[in-house]
Design a protein around this motif. Structure first.
Motif, PDB file in Angstrom:
ATOM      1  N   ALA A 100      36.999  34.298  36.487  1.00  0.00           N
ATOM      2  CA  ALA A 100      37.237  35.443  37.667  1.00  0.00           C
ATOM      3  C   ALA A 100      35.547  35.878  37.308  1.00  0.00           C
ATOM      4  CB  ALA A 100      38.596  36.106  37.102  1.00  0.00           C
ATOM      5  N   VAL A 101      35.747  36.003  35.846  1.00  0.00           N
ATOM      6  CA  VAL A 101      33.936  37.775  36.095  1.00  0.00           C
ATOM      7  C   VAL A 101      33.291  36.277  36.816  1.00  0.00           C
ATOM      8  CG1 VAL A 101      32.737  38.072  34.521  1.00  0.00           C
ATOM      9  CG2 VAL A 101      34.971  38.450  34.193  1.00  0.00           C
ATOM     10  N   ASP A 102      33.121  34.870  36.321  1.00  0.00           N
ATOM     11  CA  ASP A 102      31.975  33.798  37.395  1.00  0.00           C
ATOM     12  C   ASP A 102      32.090  33.885  38.515  1.00  0.00           C
ATOM     13  OD1 ASP A 102      31.514  33.684  34.162  1.00  0.00           O
ATOM     14  OD2 ASP A 102      32.264  30.969  34.262  1.00  0.00           O
ATOM     15  N   GLU A 103      32.753  34.032  38.597  1.00  0.00           N
ATOM     16  CA  GLU A 103      32.718  33.637  40.929  1.00  0.00           C
ATOM     17  C   GLU A 103      33.466  35.322  40.692  1.00  0.00           C
ATOM     18  OE1 GLU A 103      33.139  30.866  42.254  1.00  0.00           O
ATOM     19  OE2 GLU A 103      33.297  29.921  40.658  1.00  0.00           O
ATOM     20  N   GLY A 104      32.628  36.353  40.358  1.00  0.00           N
ATOM     21  CA  GLY A 104      32.114  37.311  40.853  1.00  0.00           C
ATOM     22  C   GLY A 104      33.421  38.633  41.268  1.00  0.00           C
ATOM     23  N   PHE A 105      34.654  38.568  40.559  1.00  0.00           N
ATOM     24  CA  PHE A 105      35.900  39.275  41.482  1.00  0.00           C
ATOM     25  C   PHE A 105      36.108  40.061  39.982  1.00  0.00           C
ATOM     26  CE2 PHE A 105      36.514  35.660  43.556  1.00  0.00           C
ATOM     27  CZ  PHE A 105      37.171  35.639  44.819  1.00  0.00           C
ATOM     28  N   ILE A 106      35.307  39.648  38.532  1.00  0.00           N
ATOM     29  CA  ILE A 106      35.345  40.764  37.638  1.00  0.00           C
ATOM     30  C   ILE A 106      34.362  41.023  37.305  1.00  0.00           C
ATOM     31  CG2 ILE A 106      37.363  41.422  34.943  1.00  0.00           C
ATOM     32  CD1 ILE A 106      39.409  39.422  36.210  1.00  0.00           C
ATOM     33  N   PRO A 107      33.916  42.360  36.936  1.00  0.00           N
ATOM     34  CA  PRO A 107      32.923  43.032  36.265  1.00  0.00           C
ATOM     35  C   PRO A 107      32.878  42.413  34.446  1.00  0.00           C
ATOM     36  CG  PRO A 107      33.964  44.681  37.017  1.00  0.00           C
ATOM     37  CD  PRO A 107      34.908  43.519  37.199  1.00  0.00           C
ATOM     38  N   GLU A 108      31.952  41.367  34.360  1.00  0.00           N
ATOM     39  CA  GLU A 108      31.130  41.273  32.761  1.00  0.00           C
ATOM     40  C   GLU A 108      31.828  42.226  32.218  1.00  0.00           C
ATOM     41  OE1 GLU A 108      30.703  38.419  30.386  1.00  0.00           O
ATOM     42  OE2 GLU A 108      29.600  37.743  32.103  1.00  0.00           O
ATOM     43  N   THR A 109      31.309  43.325  31.636  1.00  0.00           N
ATOM     44  CA  THR A 109      32.642  44.132  31.458  1.00  0.00           C
ATOM     45  C   THR A 109      33.836  43.867  30.958  1.00  0.00           C
ATOM     46  OG1 THR A 109      32.322  45.716  33.068  1.00  0.00           O
ATOM     47  CG2 THR A 109      30.728  46.099  31.593  1.00  0.00           C
ATOM     48  N   ARG A 110      33.854  43.302  32.178  1.00  0.00           N
ATOM     49  CA  ARG A 110      35.948  43.760  31.644  1.00  0.00           C
ATOM     50  C   ARG A 110      36.669  42.079  31.517  1.00  0.00           C
ATOM     51  NH1 ARG A 110      37.212  48.555  32.883  1.00  0.00           N
ATOM     52  NH2 ARG A 110      35.999  49.885  34.390  1.00  0.00           N
ATOM     53  N   ALA A 111      35.806  41.118  31.734  1.00  0.00           N
ATOM     54  CA  ALA A 111      36.260  40.042  30.891  1.00  0.00           C
ATOM     55  C   ALA A 111      37.346  39.561  29.817  1.00  0.00           C
ATOM     56  CB  ALA A 111      34.632  39.541  31.029  1.00  0.00           C
ATOM     57  N   GLN A 112      37.102  40.224  28.666  1.00  0.00           N
ATOM     58  CA  GLN A 112      38.016  40.129  27.892  1.00  0.00           C
ATOM     59  C   GLN A 112      39.163  41.675  27.553  1.00  0.00           C
ATOM     60  OE1 GLN A 112      38.295  37.290  25.174  1.00  0.00           O
ATOM     61  NE2 GLN A 112      39.432  38.357  24.179  1.00  0.00           N
ATOM     62  N   PRO A 113      39.578  42.867  28.999  1.00  0.00           N
ATOM     63  CA  PRO A 113      40.052  43.587  28.865  1.00  0.00           C
ATOM     64  C   PRO A 113      41.479  43.780  27.398  1.00  0.00           C
ATOM     65  CG  PRO A 113      41.217  42.751  30.599  1.00  0.00           C
ATOM     66  CD  PRO A 113      40.393  42.156  29.720  1.00  0.00           C
ATOM     67  N   PHE A 114      41.415  42.839  26.720  1.00  0.00           N
ATOM     68  CA  PHE A 114      42.670  42.710  26.075  1.00  0.00           C
ATOM     69  C   PHE A 114      42.077  42.778  24.302  1.00  0.00           C
ATOM     70  CE2 PHE A 114      43.454  38.828  27.969  1.00  0.00           C
ATOM     71  CZ  PHE A 114      44.027  39.810  29.401  1.00  0.00           C
ATOM     72  N   ALA A 115      42.256  42.347  23.283  1.00  0.00           N
ATOM     73  CA  ALA A 115      42.564  41.955  22.033  1.00  0.00           C
ATOM     74  C   ALA A 115      42.968  40.424  21.629  1.00  0.00           C
ATOM     75  CB  ALA A 115      42.745  43.138  20.665  1.00  0.00           C
ATOM     76  N   CYS A 116      42.362  39.975  21.179  1.00  0.00           N
ATOM     77  CA  CYS A 116      43.532  38.783  20.892  1.00  0.00           C
ATOM     78  C   CYS A 116      43.422  37.945  19.720  1.00  0.00           C
ATOM     79  CB  CYS A 116      43.060  37.547  22.178  1.00  0.00           C
ATOM     80  SG  CYS A 116      43.366  36.681  22.815  1.00  0.00           S
ATOM     81  N   GLU A 117      44.532  37.533  19.181  1.00  0.00           N
ATOM     82  CA  GLU A 117      45.197  37.140  18.016  1.00  0.00           C
ATOM     83  C   GLU A 117      45.576  36.583  17.894  1.00  0.00           C
ATOM     84  OE1 GLU A 117      42.119  37.461  15.705  1.00  0.00           O
ATOM     85  OE2 GLU A 117      41.243  39.134  16.252  1.00  0.00           O
ATOM     86  N   ALA A 118      45.979  35.285  17.108  1.00  0.00           N
ATOM     87  CA  ALA A 118      47.250  34.795  16.657  1.00  0.00           C
ATOM     88  C   ALA A 118      47.833  34.764  15.724  1.00  0.00           C
ATOM     89  CB  ALA A 118      46.476  33.270  16.408  1.00  0.00           C
ATOM     90  N   SER A 119      47.121  35.680  14.317  1.00  0.00           N
ATOM     91  CA  SER A 119      48.232  36.560  14.186  1.00  0.00           C
ATOM     92  C   SER A 119      48.782  37.871  14.334  1.00  0.00           C
ATOM     93  CB  SER A 119      47.737  36.683  12.099  1.00  0.00           C
ATOM     94  OG  SER A 119      48.153  37.416  11.417  1.00  0.00           O
ATOM     95  N   PRO A 120      50.091  38.333  13.777  1.00  0.00           N
ATOM     96  CA  PRO A 120      50.907  40.260  13.510  1.00  0.00           C
ATOM     97  C   PRO A 120      49.792  40.671  13.712  1.00  0.00           C
ATOM     98  CG  PRO A 120      52.681  38.103  13.962  1.00  0.00           C
ATOM     99  CD  PRO A 120      51.109  37.030  13.646  1.00  0.00           C
TER     100      PRO A 120
END
Length: 197
Positions: free
Chosen positions: A151-171
């Motif tokens: 969605a970022v690459d296609e111009g629907f989300i600004p680059e600054t919002r490419a990953q608006p959440f933290a992401c981890e495999a461990s709690p």
């Protein structure tokens, strides 16, 4: 940001992999260990019920919010610290959001996705400034992160919002990140009226 309560969105089913149940139990145990109150959808089934049971087993507090229509199906968890019965799914999400200092999405289905994206949209609009995380058990959210990138690459989300959440495999790792987080997103002024800025 001081976190005392965490809202978790996750499946009302167990899923196809044992990893998902293990992840739900591990998250519940870690929330209890840190003294965080769990805020969730109030059911006794699936990952939701397993996570709530793990928090309670660890001596933690659990706040459930369940619409009457689901409570009538006898899936309400009757052993919670607090169980709030509300009139609609909208009321459920609003109460869960108001009771939480941070949000986590575990693996789940359409309801989990909808809750994750609504709370992320609210952050984008500046309605709240609470951190959001994905507990990426068995790389469940890998395709979602790829879709966000698309969605970022296609111009629907600004680059600054490419990953608006933290992401981890461990709690533990995810909760560490959320505890250190400040405001996850600044309001997108292009989406707000002048009187809201």
């Amino acid at each position: 940001m001081s976190i005392q309560s965490v809202c978790v969105f996750c499946g009302s089913r167990m899923g196809a992999r044992p990893d998902y149940l293990e992840g739900a139990r591990a998250l519940g145990a870690e929330l209890a260990r840190r003294g965080f109150t769990l805020v969730y959808g109030g059911t006794s089934v699936g990952l939701m019920g397993a996570m709530a049971d793990a928090v309670l087993a660890g001596g933690g507090k659990v706040v459930g919010v369940l619409p009457h229509v689901l409570g009538d199906r006898e899936i309400a968890h009757r052993g919670l610290t607090e169980l709030h019965m509300v009139d609609s799914m909208h009321a459920r999400k609003a109460m869960m959001a108001s009771r939480a200092d941070a949000f986590i999405a575990m693996p789940g289905g359409v309801g989990t996705f909808e809750e994750l994206f609504e709370i992320t949209t609210w952050a984008q609009l500046g309605i709240h400034h609470k951190p959001i995380g994905l507990l990426n058990v068995a790389d469940f959210y890998g395709p979602l992160l790829a879709l966000m990138r698309r969605a970022v690459d296609e111009g629907f989300i600004p680059e600054t919002r490419a990953q608006p959440f933290a992401c981890e495999a461990s709690p533990a790792a995810l909760l560490d990140v959320l505890q250190k987080a400040g405001q996850p997103l600044a309001p997108d002024k292009q989406l707000l009226r002048p009187d809201q800025t």
